[in-house]
Design a protein around this motif. Structure first.
Motif, PDB file in Angstrom:
ATOM      1  N   ASP A 114       3.614  -0.010  -4.178  1.00 35.36           N
ATOM      2  CA  ASP A 114       2.413  -0.353  -3.665  1.00 35.36           C
ATOM      3  C   ASP A 114       1.407  -0.597  -4.910  1.00 35.36           C
ATOM      4  OD1 ASP A 114       3.301   0.454  -1.107  1.00 35.36           O
ATOM      5  OD2 ASP A 114       2.598   2.304  -1.461  1.00 35.36           O
ATOM      6  N   GLU A 137       2.452  -2.824   5.257  1.00 32.80           N
ATOM      7  CA  GLU A 137       1.958  -3.666   4.266  1.00 32.80           C
ATOM      8  C   GLU A 137       3.178  -3.824   3.050  1.00 32.80           C
ATOM      9  OE1 GLU A 137      -1.056  -2.709   0.502  1.00 32.80           O
ATOM     10  OE2 GLU A 137      -1.591  -1.767   2.315  1.00 32.80           O
ATOM     11  N   HIS A 140       4.713  -6.993   4.768  1.00 29.98           N
ATOM     12  CA  HIS A 140       4.155  -8.207   4.537  1.00 29.98           C
ATOM     13  C   HIS A 140       3.779  -8.717   3.198  1.00 29.98           C
ATOM     14  CE1 HIS A 140       0.733 -10.877   5.486  1.00 29.98           C
ATOM     15  NE2 HIS A 140       0.073 -10.455   4.404  1.00 29.98           N
TER      16      HIS A 140
END
Length: 168
Positions: A114, A137, A140
């Motif tokens: 992240d 996320e 993606h």
């Protein structure tokens, strides 16, 4: 044992290089059933003063070992290397964690996955290590790396991570 002390001094020596790496690795692998050898590997993993060459050597030695279960101090050492300021060491540790299916480092791997300031290579490697447990996320981000302009190795790693998460 005396042999292990000699191997350790060769690894820690400033002149440790390619010519020594293979015979020293072979010797360490031969001693892998010895608790002293496993303790030596653990102490080398935790030694932040060890140079890049020596640290990569230790990671390659672990990768070549036939141990099914990595000792807890090795796992914590690998976790410490995930915070390495050296991207080669961090990337090699991530690859080893992924290839060996090392458990217990999910929080650190997720942090790297992240971290938008981390390199794409490190982020994808961290996601590969936590797949199939990747977030929307993260998924993606991996999809964005499937672009034909992306480095082929990075693109392939992203595709493999997505495939593992899709199969879960």
């Amino acid at each position: 044992s005396g042999e292990l002390r000699q191997l350790e001094s060769r690894i820690r020596g400033g002149a440790f290089g390619e010519s020594e790496a293979e015979p020293v690795r072979d010797a360490l692998l031969a001693f892998m059933d010895d608790p002293g050898a496993r303790k030596l590997i653990g102490s080398l993993l935790h030694d932040s003063s060890l140079g890049e060459r020596q640290t990569l050597f230790v990671l390659d030695t672990i990768d070549a070992s036939s141990l099914k279960q990595l000792p807890p101090d090795w796992i914590s050492g690998l976790g410490a290397l995930l915070s390495s300021r050296n991207s080669n060491v961090e990337l090699r540790a991530l690859d080893l964690i992924r290839s060996r299916g090392v458990a217990g480092l999910t929080d650190q791997l997720t942090r790297i996955a992240d971290d938008k300031s981390a390199t794409d290579q490190c982020r994808v490697a961290a996601m590969a290590a936590i797949a199939p447990h990747i977030s929307g996320e993260q998924s993606h981000f991996l999809m964005s790396k499937l672009d034909p302009k992306t480095d082929a190795v990075l693109r392939q790693s992203a595709a493999q991570s997505l495939a593992r998460s899709a199969l879960a």
